[in-house]
Design a protein around this motif. Structure first.
Motif, short mmCIF file in Angstrom:
data_model
loop_
_atom_site.label_atom_id
_atom_site.label_comp_id
_atom_site.label_asym_id
_atom_site.label_seq_id
_atom_site.Cartn_x
_atom_site.Cartn_y
_atom_site.Cartn_z
N LEU A 194 -25.94 -52.77 24.72
CA LEU A 194 -27.07 -52.01 23.87
C LEU A 194 -27.17 -52.80 22.53
CD1 LEU A 194 -25.91 -48.46 24.24
CD2 LEU A 194 -27.61 -49.52 25.23
N THR A 195 -28.46 -52.94 21.80
CA THR A 195 -28.58 -54.05 20.77
C THR A 195 -29.27 -52.92 19.51
OG1 THR A 195 -30.63 -54.77 21.56
CG2 THR A 195 -28.69 -56.13 22.03
N ASP A 196 -29.15 -53.47 18.37
CA ASP A 196 -29.72 -52.80 17.25
C ASP A 196 -28.81 -51.86 16.61
OD1 ASP A 196 -31.50 -51.39 15.56
OD2 ASP A 196 -32.64 -53.18 15.65
N SER A 197 -28.31 -52.06 15.39
CA SER A 197 -27.33 -50.98 15.06
C SER A 197 -27.96 -49.55 14.99
CB SER A 197 -27.08 -51.30 13.58
OG SER A 197 -28.18 -51.66 12.67
N THR A 198 -29.40 -49.40 14.73
CA THR A 198 -29.76 -48.13 14.55
C THR A 198 -29.87 -47.34 15.68
OG1 THR A 198 -31.18 -48.67 12.71
CG2 THR A 198 -31.83 -46.74 13.96
N ALA A 199 -30.38 -48.12 16.78
CA ALA A 199 -30.42 -47.64 18.27
C ALA A 199 -28.98 -47.17 18.77
CB ALA A 199 -31.04 -48.66 19.25
N ILE A 200 -28.08 -48.16 18.45
CA ILE A 200 -26.55 -47.76 18.81
C ILE A 200 -26.03 -46.59 18.15
CG2 ILE A 200 -24.40 -48.79 18.81
CD1 ILE A 200 -25.47 -51.60 18.97
N LEU A 201 -26.25 -46.40 16.89
CA LEU A 201 -25.72 -45.00 15.87
C LEU A 201 -26.40 -44.12 16.69
CD1 LEU A 201 -25.66 -46.19 12.04
CD2 LEU A 201 -24.04 -46.43 14.06
N THR A 202 -27.77 -44.10 17.05
CA THR A 202 -28.56 -42.88 17.44
C THR A 202 -27.95 -42.73 18.85
OG1 THR A 202 -30.40 -43.76 16.08
CG2 THR A 202 -30.76 -41.99 17.80
N PHE A 203 -27.69 -43.43 19.63
CA PHE A 203 -27.23 -43.32 20.87
C PHE A 203 -25.75 -42.59 20.74
CE2 PHE A 203 -23.93 -45.07 23.74
CZ PHE A 203 -24.35 -44.44 25.16
N LEU A 204 -25.08 -43.12 20.16
CA LEU A 204 -23.59 -42.60 19.77
C LEU A 204 -23.49 -41.23 19.38
CD1 LEU A 204 -21.69 -45.76 18.48
CD2 LEU A 204 -21.35 -44.73 20.66
N ALA A 205 -24.37 -40.88 18.34
CA ALA A 205 -24.42 -39.49 17.71
C ALA A 205 -25.23 -38.66 18.88
CB ALA A 205 -25.69 -39.65 16.74
N ASP A 206 -26.32 -39.12 19.58
CA ASP A 206 -26.82 -38.10 20.55
C ASP A 206 -25.67 -37.94 21.71
OD1 ASP A 206 -29.20 -37.77 19.27
OD2 ASP A 206 -30.28 -39.37 20.42
N ARG A 207 -25.12 -39.08 22.18
CA ARG A 207 -24.09 -38.83 23.13
C ARG A 207 -22.92 -37.94 22.91
NH1 ARG A 207 -22.23 -41.71 27.58
NH2 ARG A 207 -24.48 -41.98 28.10
N HIS A 208 -22.66 -37.86 21.52
CA HIS A 208 -21.30 -37.12 21.19
C HIS A 208 -21.71 -35.78 20.52
CE1 HIS A 208 -18.27 -40.04 22.51
NE2 HIS A 208 -19.24 -40.87 22.12
N GLY A 209 -23.23 -35.69 20.19
CA GLY A 209 -23.51 -34.41 19.54
C GLY A 209 -22.83 -34.19 18.20
N ARG A 210 -22.86 -35.36 17.50
CA ARG A 210 -22.34 -35.22 16.07
C ARG A 210 -23.27 -36.21 15.32
NH1 ARG A 210 -16.09 -36.08 15.65
NH2 ARG A 210 -16.41 -35.32 13.62
N PHE A 211 -23.07 -35.88 13.88
CA PHE A 211 -23.75 -36.84 13.07
C PHE A 211 -25.43 -36.89 13.46
CE2 PHE A 211 -19.23 -38.16 13.25
CZ PHE A 211 -19.02 -37.53 11.88
N THR A 212 -25.84 -36.03 13.78
CA THR A 212 -27.21 -36.11 14.13
C THR A 212 -27.59 -34.46 14.27
OG1 THR A 212 -29.03 -36.87 15.18
CG2 THR A 212 -26.98 -36.21 16.53
N PHE A 213 -29.01 -34.25 14.05
CA PHE A 213 -29.46 -32.94 14.22
C PHE A 213 -30.08 -33.00 15.81
CE2 PHE A 213 -29.25 -32.48 9.94
CZ PHE A 213 -29.07 -31.15 9.86
N PRO A 214 -30.43 -32.00 16.60
CA PRO A 214 -30.91 -32.28 17.84
C PRO A 214 -32.33 -32.93 17.84
CG PRO A 214 -29.90 -30.13 17.65
CD PRO A 214 -30.10 -30.88 16.30
N PRO A 215 -32.37 -33.81 19.10
CA PRO A 215 -33.89 -34.38 19.13
C PRO A 215 -34.76 -33.06 19.51
CG PRO A 215 -32.28 -35.25 20.64
CD PRO A 215 -31.78 -34.18 19.87
#
Ligand SMILES: N[C@@H](CCC(=O)N[C@@H](CS)C(=O)NCC(=O)O)C(=O)O
Length: 196
Positions: free
Chosen positions: A57-78
């Motif tokens: 996976l590339t691009d820091s924003t894409a990676i942060l969004t993936f990690l946040a979604d994957r672990h259900g933290r540091f993000t609001f639900p899509p």
């Protein structure tokens, strides 16, 4: 187990910080941008790269969004309006703050010497200062961009704040400086700093 590719003194810091906040295990390969090691994972030679389940996976924003979604933290639900507001901050930071810093970096040391226009940096510094002011007018009572919850754009904005110091961009907004100081005091941030 995640594998993170990229030196700490790059946008890789953002990914390492998120992983430290999440408290999940990872391996770190501190490859410099454009190094053979970075190119082995991303032909563009850009970092950060995250390898998750064998997928690159590339691009820091894409990676942060993936990690946040994957672990259900540091993000609001899509699909929620809060997520749309959160993503609005993310886009603003990338378009208005990261872009100024990255353009200045390109004209300082990234582009071939004959393509650099160093004079552009004064204009970028002026623009960046106004964008920080605009961001802080949106923050409300805080303590985070989205209020009580720390989310992906807080990592991006804080990283841009640090980057600005290194790039000698003037930081004169007291609210932004206090916000960045609060974010930098987080133990997860400090653990990543200690890796540098
Ligand atoms: N939008 C990308 C930018 C990645 C990027 O440009 N990273 C820099 C280091 S912070 C890099 O690898 N630069 C090498 C180059 O552009 O050739 C992200 O957020 O990950």
């Amino acid at each position: 187990m995640y594998q993170v590719i990229g030196s700490v003194a790059s946008r890789t810091f953002r990914v390492l910080w998120m992983l430290e906040e999440l408290g999940v295990p990872y391996d770190h390969v501190a490859a410099r941008p454009r190094s053979d090691e970075a190119r082995a994972h991303n032909p563009a030679g850009k970092v950060p790269v995250l390898i998750a389940e064998g997928v690159t996976l590339t691009d820091s924003t894409a990676i942060l969004t993936f990690l946040a979604d994957r672990h259900g933290r540091f993000t609001f639900p899509p699909g929620t309006t809060d997520r749309a507001r959160q993503d609005g901050f993310t886009q603003f930071i990338n378009d208005e703050m990261d872009a100024c810093l990255w353009t200045a970096a390109r004209h300082s040391y990234v582009l071939p010497k004959e393509k650099r226009v160093p004079e552009v940096k004064d204009s970028l510094k002026w623009e960046f200062a106004r964008r920080i002011d605009a961001l802080m007018r949106r923050i409300g009572d805080g303590p985070f961009l989205m209020g009580e919850a720390m989310t992906v754009p807080d990592i991006l904005a804080t990283h841009c704040g640090n980057w600005a110091v290194g790039a000698k961009f003037p930081l004169e907004n007291p609210s932004f400086n206090a916000y960045v100081a609060r974010m930098r005091a987080r133990p997860a941030f400090q653990r990543v700093r200690a890796l540098a």
